[in-house]
Design a protein around this motif. Structure first.
Motif, short mmCIF file in Angstrom:
data_model
loop_
_atom_site.label_atom_id
_atom_site.label_comp_id
_atom_site.label_asym_id
_atom_site.label_seq_id
_atom_site.Cartn_x
_atom_site.Cartn_y
_atom_site.Cartn_z
N ILE A 48 12.19 1.20 -5.54
CA ILE A 48 11.21 1.24 -4.45
C ILE A 48 11.00 2.71 -4.09
O ILE A 48 11.94 3.40 -3.69
CB ILE A 48 11.69 0.47 -3.21
CG1 ILE A 48 11.98 -0.99 -3.55
CG2 ILE A 48 10.66 0.57 -2.09
CD1 ILE A 48 12.53 -1.79 -2.36
N THR A 49 9.77 3.16 -4.21
CA THR A 49 9.43 4.54 -3.86
C THR A 49 8.56 4.56 -2.61
O THR A 49 7.49 3.93 -2.59
CB THR A 49 8.69 5.25 -5.02
OG1 THR A 49 9.50 5.21 -6.19
CG2 THR A 49 8.38 6.69 -4.66
N LEU A 50 9.04 5.22 -1.56
CA LEU A 50 8.21 5.42 -0.36
C LEU A 50 7.06 6.31 -0.76
O LEU A 50 7.27 7.43 -1.25
CB LEU A 50 9.04 6.06 0.75
CG LEU A 50 10.39 5.41 1.09
CD1 LEU A 50 11.05 6.16 2.25
CD2 LEU A 50 10.23 3.94 1.42
N ASN A 51 5.84 5.84 -0.56
CA ASN A 51 4.69 6.52 -1.16
C ASN A 51 3.65 6.93 -0.11
O ASN A 51 2.52 6.43 -0.09
CB ASN A 51 4.06 5.63 -2.23
CG ASN A 51 3.03 6.38 -3.06
OD1 ASN A 51 3.19 7.57 -3.34
ND2 ASN A 51 1.97 5.70 -3.46
N ARG A 52 4.04 7.85 0.76
CA ARG A 52 3.10 8.50 1.69
C ARG A 52 3.34 10.02 1.58
O ARG A 52 3.72 10.69 2.55
CB ARG A 52 3.32 8.02 3.12
CG ARG A 52 3.16 6.51 3.30
CD ARG A 52 3.24 6.13 4.78
NE ARG A 52 2.02 6.53 5.47
CZ ARG A 52 2.00 7.07 6.69
NH1 ARG A 52 3.13 7.30 7.36
NH2 ARG A 52 0.85 7.39 7.26
N PRO A 53 3.14 10.57 0.40
CA PRO A 53 3.52 11.98 0.18
C PRO A 53 2.78 12.96 1.06
O PRO A 53 3.27 14.06 1.33
CB PRO A 53 3.19 12.20 -1.31
CG PRO A 53 2.18 11.15 -1.64
CD PRO A 53 2.55 9.97 -0.81
N ALA A 81 3.24 0.11 9.19
CA ALA A 81 2.83 -0.62 7.98
C ALA A 81 3.90 -0.49 6.90
O ALA A 81 4.26 -1.48 6.25
CB ALA A 81 1.49 -0.09 7.48
N LEU A 82 4.42 0.72 6.69
CA LEU A 82 5.45 0.92 5.68
C LEU A 82 6.72 0.15 6.05
O LEU A 82 7.36 -0.48 5.19
CB LEU A 82 5.75 2.41 5.51
CG LEU A 82 6.68 2.81 4.36
CD1 LEU A 82 6.33 4.22 3.89
CD2 LEU A 82 8.15 2.76 4.76
N VAL A 83 7.10 0.20 7.32
CA VAL A 83 8.29 -0.54 7.78
C VAL A 83 8.14 -2.03 7.49
O VAL A 83 9.05 -2.68 6.96
CB VAL A 83 8.50 -0.30 9.30
CG1 VAL A 83 9.49 -1.30 9.88
CG2 VAL A 83 9.00 1.13 9.54
N GLU A 125 0.81 -1.21 0.00
CA GLU A 125 0.00 0.00 0.00
C GLU A 125 0.85 1.26 0.00
O GLU A 125 0.50 2.26 -0.65
CB GLU A 125 -0.91 -0.01 1.23
CG GLU A 125 -1.80 1.22 1.35
CD GLU A 125 -2.59 1.24 2.65
OE1 GLU A 125 -3.35 2.21 2.85
OE2 GLU A 125 -2.44 0.31 3.46
N HIS A 126 1.96 1.23 0.72
CA HIS A 126 2.75 2.45 0.91
C HIS A 126 4.05 2.47 0.11
O HIS A 126 4.89 3.35 0.34
CB HIS A 126 3.07 2.62 2.40
CG HIS A 126 1.87 2.73 3.27
ND1 HIS A 126 0.84 3.63 3.02
CD2 HIS A 126 1.50 2.05 4.39
CE1 HIS A 126 -0.10 3.50 3.95
NE2 HIS A 126 0.28 2.54 4.78
N LEU A 127 4.21 1.53 -0.81
CA LEU A 127 5.41 1.47 -1.64
C LEU A 127 5.03 1.33 -3.11
O LEU A 127 4.08 0.61 -3.44
CB LEU A 127 6.30 0.28 -1.26
CG LEU A 127 6.81 0.18 0.17
CD1 LEU A 127 7.55 -1.14 0.36
CD2 LEU A 127 7.71 1.36 0.52
#
Length: 272
Positions: free
Chosen positions: A21-26, A35-37, A8-10
């Motif tokens: 891999i893009t961290l996607n919680r802008p 959750a992202l971890v 969900e967040h990547l």
């Protein structure tokens, strides 16, 4: 290759042996929640035994790398503590330790890990920069470890920062919560390259990827494991183990191909 997990967040994109891999919680400048971890750990577990993926490129969505830990997760942990349930383990410990497990896993990943650092690189984001094999930063990127200004220690990050830049500089930036830009980050040794535009960052990334593609995937994996063992085990044991690694490598299909390619003055078969 295993199918990459849905996250969900990547944002995940794999091409020619490079996993982006893009961290996607802008909306929170890519701050990391639990959750992202966990999703990062899931992805790195999925690719651990996939030699076809030689490189992982980490960046953040919408011009920011990572604002550190999400304070909402800490608020939720506080609610759990205040609930006072005897069967609930310390949620603050669990939350903090999960990040340490994630950063340790990425640090030990057999792939070459590249970070593209833009916007802000704070707290946990700073930790990710410090465990990357190659770090490329925009000159205007703002780095910092603001935890002590929040009444907190950078508990899981500190060992990796000290290992990256040394105790002298780490003391100053952690104990003051100082902010600094990409140029100063390069002077500290946090990053390897500094760019002045998106185009220059893309060029620097392309140059590094081209150089990595010249290297044999298993040789890179073994070399990284040897480097990460320095100071962790006795030097004699390290060198004994490394001699075994060398013997296995030179007798492997990869080692035979590499030496033959050198003698025959041609690219090795792993060069794309």
């Amino acid at each position: 290759m295993k199918t990459l997990p849905d996250c969900e967040h990547l944002l995940l994109n794999e091409q020619n042996g490079v996993l982006a891999i893009t961290l996607n919680r802008p909306e929170v400048r890519n701050a990391m929640n639990l959750a992202l971890v966990n999703q990062l750990m899931t992805v790195f577990t999925a690719i651990e035994q996939v030699p076809a993926i030689k490189v992982v490129v980490l960046r953040g969505a919408n011009g920011n790398f990572c604002a550190g830990g999400d304070l909402k997760d800490m608020a939720n942990a506080r609610k759990a503590v205040n609930a006072g349930k005897d069967d609930v383990k310390d949620p603050f410990y669990q939350l903090n330790r999960a990040f340490g497990q994630m950063i340790s896993q990425i640090n030990a990943a057999p792939q070459v890990v590249i970070t593209l650092l833009e916007g802000i690189v704070l707290g946990g984001g700073f930790g990710l920069a410090c465990i990357s094999d190659i770090a490329i930063a925009d000159s205007q990127t703002q780095f910092g470890l603001p935890e002590t200004r929040l009444g907190l220690p950078p508990a899981q990050i500190a060992p990796f920062v000290v290992e990256r830049i040394g105790l002298t500089q780490a003391r100053r930036i952690m104990l003051t919560g100082a902010r600094f830009d990409g140029v100063e980050a390069k002077n500290f040794g946090v990053v390897h390259f500094v760019s002045n535009s998106n185009e220059e960052m893309s060029q620097l990334l392309a140059q590094q990827l081209a150089q990595i593609q010249l290297c044999a995937p298993n040789a890179n994996r073994t070399t990284k494991r040897i480097m990460l063992s320095v100071g962790k085990i006795a030097n004699k044991t390290l060198l004994d183990n490394a001699a075994q690694d060398f013997s296995m490598a030179i007798q492997s299909a990869e080692g035979i191909e590499g030496t033959n390619a050198f003698i025959e003055k041609r690219p090795a078969n792993w060069v794309r």
